[in-house]
Design a protein around this motif. Structure first.
Motif, PDB file in Angstrom:
ATOM      1  N   SER A 186     -38.075 -81.291  47.689  1.00 18.31           N
ATOM      2  CA  SER A 186     -36.994 -82.190  47.283  1.00 18.31           C
ATOM      3  C   SER A 186     -35.870 -81.354  46.712  1.00 18.31           C
ATOM      4  O   SER A 186     -35.960 -80.856  45.585  1.00 18.31           O
ATOM      5  CB  SER A 186     -37.509 -83.194  46.248  1.00 18.31           C
ATOM      6  OG  SER A 186     -36.468 -84.017  45.813  1.00 18.31           O
ATOM      7  N   LEU A 187     -34.826 -81.144  47.501  1.00 19.15           N
ATOM      8  CA  LEU A 187     -33.711 -80.290  47.095  1.00 19.15           C
ATOM      9  C   LEU A 187     -32.735 -81.121  46.268  1.00 19.15           C
ATOM     10  O   LEU A 187     -32.183 -82.107  46.748  1.00 19.15           O
ATOM     11  CB  LEU A 187     -33.030 -79.719  48.339  1.00 19.15           C
ATOM     12  CG  LEU A 187     -31.932 -78.689  48.074  1.00 19.15           C
ATOM     13  CD1 LEU A 187     -32.530 -77.383  47.587  1.00 19.15           C
ATOM     14  CD2 LEU A 187     -31.112 -78.453  49.337  1.00 19.15           C
ATOM     15  N   GLN A 188     -32.549 -80.709  45.008  1.00 18.47           N
ATOM     16  CA  GLN A 188     -31.697 -81.467  44.099  1.00 18.47           C
ATOM     17  C   GLN A 188     -30.547 -80.604  43.600  1.00 18.47           C
ATOM     18  O   GLN A 188     -30.720 -79.404  43.468  1.00 18.47           O
ATOM     19  CB  GLN A 188     -32.529 -81.968  42.898  1.00 18.47           C
ATOM     20  CG  GLN A 188     -33.632 -82.929  43.267  1.00 18.47           C
ATOM     21  CD  GLN A 188     -33.120 -84.204  43.898  1.00 18.47           C
ATOM     22  OE1 GLN A 188     -31.960 -84.583  43.715  1.00 18.47           O
ATOM     23  NE2 GLN A 188     -33.963 -84.868  44.667  1.00 18.47           N
TER      24      GLN A 188
ATOM     25  N   THR B 259     -28.745 -82.227  45.752  1.00 19.10           N
ATOM     26  CA  THR B 259     -28.305 -82.632  47.092  1.00 19.10           C
ATOM     27  C   THR B 259     -29.090 -83.835  47.604  1.00 19.10           C
ATOM     28  O   THR B 259     -28.569 -84.685  48.294  1.00 19.10           O
ATOM     29  CB  THR B 259     -28.502 -81.449  48.073  1.00 19.10           C
ATOM     30  OG1 THR B 259     -27.928 -80.306  47.468  1.00 19.10           O
ATOM     31  CG2 THR B 259     -27.873 -81.717  49.388  1.00 19.10           C
ATOM     32  N   ASN B 260     -30.378 -83.875  47.244  1.00 18.35           N
ATOM     33  CA  ASN B 260     -31.276 -84.970  47.630  1.00 18.35           C
ATOM     34  C   ASN B 260     -31.662 -84.941  49.101  1.00 18.35           C
ATOM     35  O   ASN B 260     -31.423 -85.885  49.853  1.00 18.35           O
ATOM     36  CB  ASN B 260     -30.668 -86.332  47.251  1.00 18.35           C
ATOM     37  CG  ASN B 260     -31.753 -87.372  46.976  1.00 18.35           C
ATOM     38  OD1 ASN B 260     -32.940 -87.037  46.972  1.00 18.35           O
ATOM     39  ND2 ASN B 260     -31.359 -88.599  46.774  1.00 18.35           N
ATOM     40  N   ILE B 261     -32.292 -83.819  49.488  1.00 21.53           N
ATOM     41  CA  ILE B 261     -32.926 -83.727  50.811  1.00 21.53           C
ATOM     42  C   ILE B 261     -34.427 -83.661  50.557  1.00 21.53           C
ATOM     43  O   ILE B 261     -34.881 -82.842  49.757  1.00 21.53           O
ATOM     44  CB  ILE B 261     -32.457 -82.470  51.559  1.00 21.53           C
ATOM     45  CG1 ILE B 261     -30.984 -82.622  51.938  1.00 21.53           C
ATOM     46  CG2 ILE B 261     -33.319 -82.221  52.805  1.00 21.53           C
ATOM     47  CD1 ILE B 261     -30.384 -81.357  52.519  1.00 21.53           C
ATOM     48  N   ASN B 262     -35.196 -84.545  51.196  1.00 17.81           N
ATOM     49  CA  ASN B 262     -36.625 -84.641  50.891  1.00 17.81           C
ATOM     50  C   ASN B 262     -37.459 -84.503  52.161  1.00 17.81           C
ATOM     51  O   ASN B 262     -37.255 -85.236  53.122  1.00 17.81           O
ATOM     52  CB  ASN B 262     -36.917 -85.991  50.229  1.00 17.81           C
ATOM     53  CG  ASN B 262     -36.071 -86.212  48.982  1.00 17.81           C
ATOM     54  OD1 ASN B 262     -36.386 -85.698  47.925  1.00 17.81           O
ATOM     55  ND2 ASN B 262     -34.982 -86.949  49.132  1.00 17.81           N
ATOM     56  N   LEU B 263     -38.397 -83.549  52.142  1.00 14.42           N
ATOM     57  CA  LEU B 263     -39.244 -83.303  53.316  1.00 14.42           C
ATOM     58  C   LEU B 263     -40.701 -83.181  52.895  1.00 14.42           C
ATOM     59  O   LEU B 263     -41.001 -82.724  51.801  1.00 14.42           O
ATOM     60  CB  LEU B 263     -38.813 -81.993  54.002  1.00 14.42           C
ATOM     61  CG  LEU B 263     -37.341 -81.882  54.404  1.00 14.42           C
ATOM     62  CD1 LEU B 263     -37.013 -80.460  54.814  1.00 14.42           C
ATOM     63  CD2 LEU B 263     -37.021 -82.853  55.531  1.00 14.42           C
ATOM     64  N   SER B 264     -41.606 -83.582  53.789  1.00 14.61           N
ATOM     65  CA  SER B 264     -43.042 -83.473  53.524  1.00 14.61           C
ATOM     66  C   SER B 264     -43.561 -82.128  54.005  1.00 14.61           C
ATOM     67  O   SER B 264     -43.313 -81.743  55.148  1.00 14.61           O
ATOM     68  CB  SER B 264     -43.783 -84.564  54.301  1.00 14.61           C
ATOM     69  OG  SER B 264     -44.088 -85.614  53.465  1.00 14.61           O
TER      70      SER B 264
ATOM     71  N   SER C  22     -32.043 -76.925  42.743  1.00 13.13           N
ATOM     72  CA  SER C  22     -33.464 -76.905  42.399  1.00 13.13           C
ATOM     73  C   SER C  22     -34.285 -77.519  43.507  1.00 13.13           C
ATOM     74  O   SER C  22     -33.835 -78.441  44.190  1.00 13.13           O
ATOM     75  CB  SER C  22     -33.707 -77.667  41.099  1.00 13.13           C
ATOM     76  OG  SER C  22     -33.399 -76.836  40.010  1.00 13.13           O
TER      77      SER C  22
ATOM     78  N   ILE D 261     -37.652 -79.518  43.774  1.00  9.23           N
ATOM     79  CA  ILE D 261     -38.679 -80.223  43.018  1.00  9.23           C
ATOM     80  C   ILE D 261     -39.831 -80.520  43.970  1.00  9.23           C
ATOM     81  O   ILE D 261     -39.598 -80.752  45.153  1.00  9.23           O
ATOM     82  CB  ILE D 261     -38.109 -81.573  42.507  1.00  9.23           C
ATOM     83  CG1 ILE D 261     -36.799 -81.376  41.756  1.00  9.23           C
ATOM     84  CG2 ILE D 261     -39.120 -82.315  41.664  1.00  9.23           C
ATOM     85  CD1 ILE D 261     -36.900 -80.446  40.601  1.00  9.23           C
ATOM     86  N   CYS D 262     -41.060 -80.516  43.466  1.00 13.44           N
ATOM     87  CA  CYS D 262     -42.151 -81.015  44.316  1.00 13.44           C
ATOM     88  C   CYS D 262     -42.234 -82.517  44.095  1.00 13.44           C
ATOM     89  O   CYS D 262     -42.415 -82.969  42.969  1.00 13.44           O
ATOM     90  CB  CYS D 262     -43.488 -80.374  43.966  1.00 13.44           C
ATOM     91  SG  CYS D 262     -44.821 -81.086  44.972  1.00 13.44           S
ATOM     92  N   ASN D 263     -42.095 -83.284  45.168  1.00  6.56           N
ATOM     93  CA  ASN D 263     -42.196 -84.734  44.984  1.00  6.56           C
ATOM     94  C   ASN D 263     -43.386 -85.353  45.731  1.00  6.56           C
ATOM     95  O   ASN D 263     -43.411 -86.536  45.997  1.00  6.56           O
ATOM     96  CB  ASN D 263     -40.875 -85.446  45.298  1.00  6.56           C
ATOM     97  CG  ASN D 263     -40.541 -85.453  46.774  1.00  6.56           C
ATOM     98  OD1 ASN D 263     -41.325 -84.995  47.591  1.00  6.56           O
ATOM     99  ND2 ASN D 263     -39.386 -85.992  47.113  1.00  6.56           N
TER     100      ASN D 263
ATOM    101  N   ILE E 160     -34.505 -89.285  54.798  1.00  6.83           N
ATOM    102  CA  ILE E 160     -34.362 -87.927  54.253  1.00  6.83           C
ATOM    103  C   ILE E 160     -33.859 -87.977  52.809  1.00  6.83           C
ATOM    104  O   ILE E 160     -34.277 -87.181  51.977  1.00  6.83           O
ATOM    105  CB  ILE E 160     -33.374 -87.107  55.127  1.00  6.83           C
ATOM    106  CG1 ILE E 160     -33.943 -86.901  56.526  1.00  6.83           C
ATOM    107  CG2 ILE E 160     -33.064 -85.758  54.471  1.00  6.83           C
ATOM    108  CD1 ILE E 160     -32.927 -86.333  57.515  1.00  6.83           C
TER     109      ILE E 160
ATOM    110  N   SER F 125     -37.962 -88.110  41.282  1.00  5.72           N
ATOM    111  CA  SER F 125     -39.179 -88.125  42.085  1.00  5.72           C
ATOM    112  C   SER F 125     -40.129 -89.226  41.625  1.00  5.72           C
ATOM    113  O   SER F 125     -40.180 -89.574  40.456  1.00  5.72           O
ATOM    114  CB  SER F 125     -39.842 -86.754  41.954  1.00  5.72           C
ATOM    115  OG  SER F 125     -41.166 -86.804  42.401  1.00  5.72           O
TER     116      SER F 125
END
Lengths: 180, 562
Positions: free
Chosen positions: A128-130, A132-137, A157, A159-161, B374, B447
């Motif tokens: 979870s790139l912050q 910016t808010n890009i989230n990938l599994s 940053s 983050i692990c989400n 995303i 999160s």
């Protein structure tokens, strides 16, 4: 009533009120527009995930990361001892997730493309790139390849989400983007 | 099949109750409420821990109780109550005895034993794996076994429902087609079979893996099949609570579906397409193609969404038609203004309808858009969304129907009717707050399933924007309000069962006259127009379109990905 059987036995031949027909048609058109938006964005949008992924042995992936770190480390992050790595523009960049860190710290250039490889050494994690808010599994055993182009510079940053055990909330990494 | 069974006709409502079915409805519903109380209390602790300044639980307890909260509030409470709904929609509405009541009791006990086993494992502290239990993270084997036993029990109950439908057809206890509510319950039951089968396919190997008989469970395979259970179980809820909306419209207003054809077609869309939603959880996963994601996440071109949008018109539309028939004809909205807002059965149901549509439905479709996911995946936006669908949608609807059912089943008057009048509003407002503020924090990147939003113990720290902490505080306050509303509900229900004023003896065998149906034909062409509902539907569509494109705009601002 809705709790009794339909009063007319042949209920499927009864005519329908125009308001209902109109609403069904409007809703259908909207449904189709939403459906078309996704392929449309694949053609004209600039935020799409690749379909590129490989099965990978975690140990092999770890070696690829170490190779990159050895070649392109430019400094250490403060007194943490974590290497900051500035790989060449356009190259294959590796980032690994493990309990409970993101490794290493990448330094990328704004406006340049990188082939970012993501994988986990152990359990599932969430990239979870912050802010910016890009989230990938991120899965263990899968090399997820995303071509990424930073559009802003600064300190970010990761983050692990995806919940990954008792140290989950300490799992935060970093990424730098510099102006050209 | 000439087994004699005891039954009664409710003197107030004219409803038929088979003795065994009635007992099972009571036991399943009450057991469900007990788990709601437990799961709900844990939920309040979640909201208070996320509130940065309060941060009430230590990390291990947060993850432990979050696992228990998900299991009890999302699965156990809802499935127990759904068993009650299935028995009601079959035995009571079709006026037939319950098929195989002994099996139904076996199902009940298996569900209870399974739920208790899994809860004990979680509370002992070695199965804090979240209720999704993604491998390679491992729980105690009994954690998986408990869920499997619970699911077997639910499957048995579902087949007792199917059996009861067959029995009614055989004994000709009704003519023509099933009532719409029973048809909706049938939809839920069909989806339940698919759901439980998916659960068995993945959880049985996972159990064997946790025992050491299988070496490896692929995490992507697990996630794909697990969500065929996890998401489809929520589609059981949708079908069940939409059926109850029709049920409540019928018992409060004597409302008839606008047209049987359109409403049943909408349920049929659910049966065909609703199960594709496993993909909603797999949009930012490696190894699945965009084509697969787009087809499945959109329920094959949003046809299940179309189904929900149809119900969104036809449920309030049937109420409007019934109200206009009674003479509430002034302007667009007199029918709605003059609805019984002080009756918790109606107020709970109508708030649920509005919040499920505006807060849950719109956000679910947007979050389930391949690329938009995303910017939302695994953020607090996700629980924000599903608290609007599951809590405001399903739980609030089940609470609303309980205000009708519990007095009827237990032959007692409602305890604390003054509090009951307010309870849906307190709970509804709390849940709306939880939902909106979690989604707001999620939009800022916060999160989900995360104990420390300050990252105090992280080597490389990070700060969310100040607004995020404000939304988390508001979420905490909303959690308290919802907790107050939920506790009020449990108090009213337990109080009614124990201390509610007893109604007269069950002597009457003549059913009370059913309310006059608003419209007599099954089609709606000749019925009253429902312009008010149509305007509401257009407002809904306008909000939907606007918010949908706002999120594409947000997406277009993030880094380029290809």
């Amino acid at each position: 009533m809705a709790i009794h059987p339909p009063e007319t036995k042949i209920w499927w031949k009864e005519p329908v009120h125009s308001i209902e027909i109109w609403w069904v048609l409007i809703a259908l058109v909207w449904s189709l527009i939403m459906f078309v938006m996704m392929p449309y964005w694949h053609v004209y949008g600039e935020q799409n995930l690749s379909n590129e992924a490989y099965r990978v042995d975690p140990e092999y992936f770890g070696e690829k990361v170490e190779d990159m770190v050895k070649k392109y480390t430019i400094r250490e992050e403060g007194d943490t001892g974590i290497p900051v790595v500035a790989p060449p523009v356009g190259s294959d960049v590796f980032l690994l997730a493990r309990l409970w860190e993101w490794y290493p710290i990448l330094e990328l250039k704004k406006g340049e493309k990188y082939r970012l490889h993501l994988s986990s050494m152990d359990w599932m994690h969430g990239f979870s790139l912050q802010p910016t808010n890009i989230n990938l599994s991120i899965h263990p055993g899968y090399d997820f390849v995303v071509t990424i182009t930073p559009t802003e510079s600064g300190k970010f940053s990761i983050i692990c989400n995806e919940y990954c055990g008792i140290g989950h909330h300490t799992m935060a990494g970093r990424m730098y983007v510099t102006d050209k | 099949m000439s087994i004699l069974s005891k039954s009664r006709i409710c003197p107030e409502t004219g409803l038929f109750f088979d003795d065994q079915a009635e007992k099972l409805i009571k036991w399943n519903a009450v057991t469900g409420v007990v788990f709601l109380l437990v799961g709900g209390a844990f939920g309040v602790l979640m909201a208070l821990t996320r509130w940065t300044e309060v941060h009430i639980l230590p990390a291990d307890w947060f993850y432990l109780l979050l696992t228990a909260h998900g299991l009890d509030a999302l699965i156990v409470w809802i499935i127990f109550f759904e068993m009650a709904v299935l028995y009601l929609a079959s035995s009571t509405l079709l006026k037939v005895r319950l098929a195989a009541p002994k099996w139904a009791w076996l199902g009940y006990w298996l569900m209870l034993i399974g739920a208790v086993i899994t809860n004990v494992m979680v509370l002992e502290g070695d199965s804090s794996v979240m209720f999704t239990s993604y491998p390679p993270m491992k729980a105690h084997p009994l954690f998986y076994l408990g869920i499997i036993i619970f699911a077997v029990g639910a499957l048995i109950g579902t087949f007792c429902f199917f059996g009861t439908l067959v029995l009614a057809k055989e004994q000709k206890t009704y003519e023509g087609s099933l009532p719409l509510v029973t048809f909706g319950a049938l939809t839920a039951a069909i989806i339940a079979v698919f759901t439980i089968a998916s659960g068995a396919i993945i959880l049985v190997p996972t159990l064997l893996w946790s025992l050491g008989y299988i070496a490896h469970i692929d995490p992507l395979m697990y996630k794909t099949i697990w969500w065929a259970m996890g998401h489809s179980s929520q589609q059981i809820n949708v079908s069940a609570h939409v059926s109850i909306w029709y049920l409540i419209a019928a018992i409060i207003f004597g409302a008839k579906p606008l047209s049987e054809k359109v409403s049943r077609m909408a349920f049929l869309f659910y049966i065909f397409f609703l199960q594709l939603a496993s993909a909603h959880h797999l949009l930012v996963e490696p190894g699945l193609s965009s084509e697969w994601k787009i087809f499945n996440t959109s329920y094959a071109m949003y046809l299940a969404v179309l189904g929900s949008m149809i119900h969104g018109l036809t449920v309030p539309g049937s109420i409007e038609a019934a109200q206009r028939k009674k003479g509430f004809n002034k302007g667009l909205f007199e029918w709605l203004r003059r609805a019984p807002w002080g009756n918790p059965v109606f107020s709970g149901m109508f708030m649920s309808l509005v919040m499920f549509g505006f807060l849950g439905g719109i956000t679910g479709v947007i979050m389930g858009t391949e690329q938009i996911n995303i910017i939302m995946h695994n953020t607090l936006y996700v629980p924000g969304h599903f608290h609007a669908t599951v809590v405001a949608g399903t739980t609030l609807t089940f609470m609303a129907i309980s205000y009708f059912l519990v007095p009827v089943l237990f032959r007692r008057e409602l305890w604390l009717p003054g509090l009951a009048k307010w309870q849906p509003y307190i709970y509804g407002l709390g849940v709306a707050g939880i939902s909106v503020f979690m989604m707001a924090a999620g939009t800022l990147g916060v999160s989900r399933r995360h104990w420390d939003n300050n990252f105090a113990d992280a080597t490389l720290g990070f700060d969310y924007p100040a607004a995020a902490h404000m939304f988390l505080a508001l979420n905490g306050l909303s959690g308290l309000l919802a907790g107050l509303g939920g506790a009020s509900f449990c108090i009213i229900m337990v109080g009614t069962i124990l201390w509610g004023k007893k109604k007269g003896d069950v002597a009457a065998t003549e059913p009370a006259p059913a309310p006059e149906p608003a419209v007599h034909q099954a089609g709606s062409a000749g019925s009253i127009a429902v312009p008010g509902t149509f305007v509401l539907a257009l407002i809904f569509l306008g909000s939907f379109i606007l918010y949908y494109y706002v999120n594409w705009k947000y997406l277009s601002e993030v880094w380029l990905l290809s």
